[in-house]
Design an enzyme around this catalytic site. Structure first.
Site, PDB file in Angstrom:
ATOM      1  N   HIS A 145       0.849  -1.191   0.000  1.00 50.37           N
ATOM      2  CA  HIS A 145       0.000   0.000   0.000  1.00 50.37           C
ATOM      3  C   HIS A 145       0.887   1.245   0.000  1.00 50.37           C
ATOM      4  O   HIS A 145       1.375   1.679   1.034  1.00 50.37           O
ATOM      5  CB  HIS A 145      -0.917  -0.024   1.233  1.00 50.37           C
ATOM      6  CG  HIS A 145      -1.771   1.193   1.365  1.00 50.37           C
ATOM      7  ND1 HIS A 145      -2.213   1.650   2.586  1.00 50.37           N
ATOM      8  CD2 HIS A 145      -2.261   2.049   0.434  1.00 50.37           C
ATOM      9  CE1 HIS A 145      -2.933   2.740   2.403  1.00 50.37           C
ATOM     10  NE2 HIS A 145      -2.979   3.006   1.115  1.00 50.37           N
ATOM     11  N   GLU A 157       3.005   0.596   3.138  1.00 55.54           N
ATOM     12  CA  GLU A 157       2.467  -0.306   4.142  1.00 55.54           C
ATOM     13  C   GLU A 157       2.447  -1.732   3.570  1.00 55.54           C
ATOM     14  O   GLU A 157       1.810  -1.978   2.550  1.00 55.54           O
ATOM     15  CB  GLU A 157       1.043   0.155   4.480  1.00 55.54           C
ATOM     16  CG  GLU A 157       0.388  -0.523   5.642  1.00 55.54           C
ATOM     17  CD  GLU A 157      -0.875   0.226   6.053  1.00 55.54           C
ATOM     18  OE1 GLU A 157      -1.072   0.433   7.259  1.00 55.54           O
ATOM     19  OE2 GLU A 157      -1.668   0.610   5.167  1.00 55.54           O
TER      20      GLU A 157
END
Length: 286
Positions: A145, A157
């Site tokens: 992410h 992420e």
């Protein structure tokens, strides 16, 4: 066996929108060959336009030379055919936040690329485990992410699905770091770390504005000066896209209950087509 980082030469990116084009740009700038795919040639060209605009800004700030910008674009190949990703060493999906669409993409990718290729999704709220279940390689599916805008923001992420192999998790961290990013890790829980905390913050800022607590400018100024963040909640919502904020909030509301209920004014703005920076008007004019 998972492919090692030093064997990775080409990266496939599915989606040429804001996130996909940003990921393609960063990967190409760090020396990788990139295949950027979207469903229509118009979308692919729009992705290239976005990349060139972004690179021009880096050149104007003397953070990149014109030759380096040109070389970055030359490393990217655009396509509308998913089969053109067959020779990529890793694929990152950055399509719209719709579970059915993502599962269809991953099922097709599972057929299109070799079994040892890691498939990553840039989803910001949807379950990695559910996406991975559309494939025959659930252990090789992971969340990557990227933060928006990808060429500027340092964070990625890494999200671990129920069946994601530990070697794949380590590979995901290493790949993101090789792209100049810093990583943190989240379990596959709704919203992960960032949006689980960010979306209530944005929605409460919108509610405060809608209820007349303060002007939008003072809400944003208060949060910037009070918490040392670069953008306040309304300013950030416009930057992200109000439609994206609404989608994320509705997903979290469905999974986690009323504490994540989207603000009424957010829904009204999206219904009116005022989506923020990308449409020229949101909470602010752009």
């Amino acid at each position: 066996m998972v492919r090692t980082l030093d064997s990775i030469e080409s990266i496939g990116v599915v989606g040429a929108g804001t996130m996909g084009s940003g990921i393609a740009q960063v990967a190409a700038r760090h020396g990788y060959d990139v295949v950027m795919r979207d469903v229509e040639e118009e979308f692919v060209q729009r992705g290239f336009d976005s990349i060139e605009d972004s690179l021009d800004r880096f050149v104007s700030k003397d953070e990149l030379t014109e030759d380096e910008a040109e070389e970055t674009v030359e490393r990217i190949t655009g396509t509308t055919d998913l089969a053109d990703l067959a020779d990529c060493d890793v694929v990152v999906e950055a399509a719209v936040e719709d579970m059915d669409i993502k599962r269809d993409i991953f099922a097709d990718l599972d057929e299109a690329v070799p079994d040892d290729v890691v498939l990553a999704t840039n989803t910001s709220t949807l379950s990695i485990t559910t996406i991975a279940a559309a494939t025959e390689r659930e252990d090789r599916v992971v969340g990557l992410h990227f933060m928006n805008p990808v060429p500027v923001m340092k964070g990625v992420e890494v999200v671990v699905g129920e069946k994601t192999d530990e070697d794949v998790v380590e590979f995901a961290h290493a790949l993101a770091e090789d792209l100049g990013k810093e990583t943190w890790e989240s379990d596959d829980k709704p919203g992960f770390v960032t949006n689980r905390i960010l979306m209530p913050w944005i929605n409460e800022g919108i509610r405060a504005y809608d209820e007349g607590v303060a002007s939008k400018e003072d809400i944003d100024k208060g949060m910037k000066l009070g918490t040392n963040v670069p953008m306040g909640p309304l300013e950030l919502a416009d930057h992200i896209g109000l439609d994206i904020c609404l989608d994320a909030s509705e997903t979290l509301h469905e999974e986690l209950g009323d504490r994540y209920k989207p603000a009424y004014l957010l829904k009204r703005k999206v219904d009116a087509g005022d989506l923020g920076k990308k449409t020229g008007e949101g909470f602010y004019e752009h």
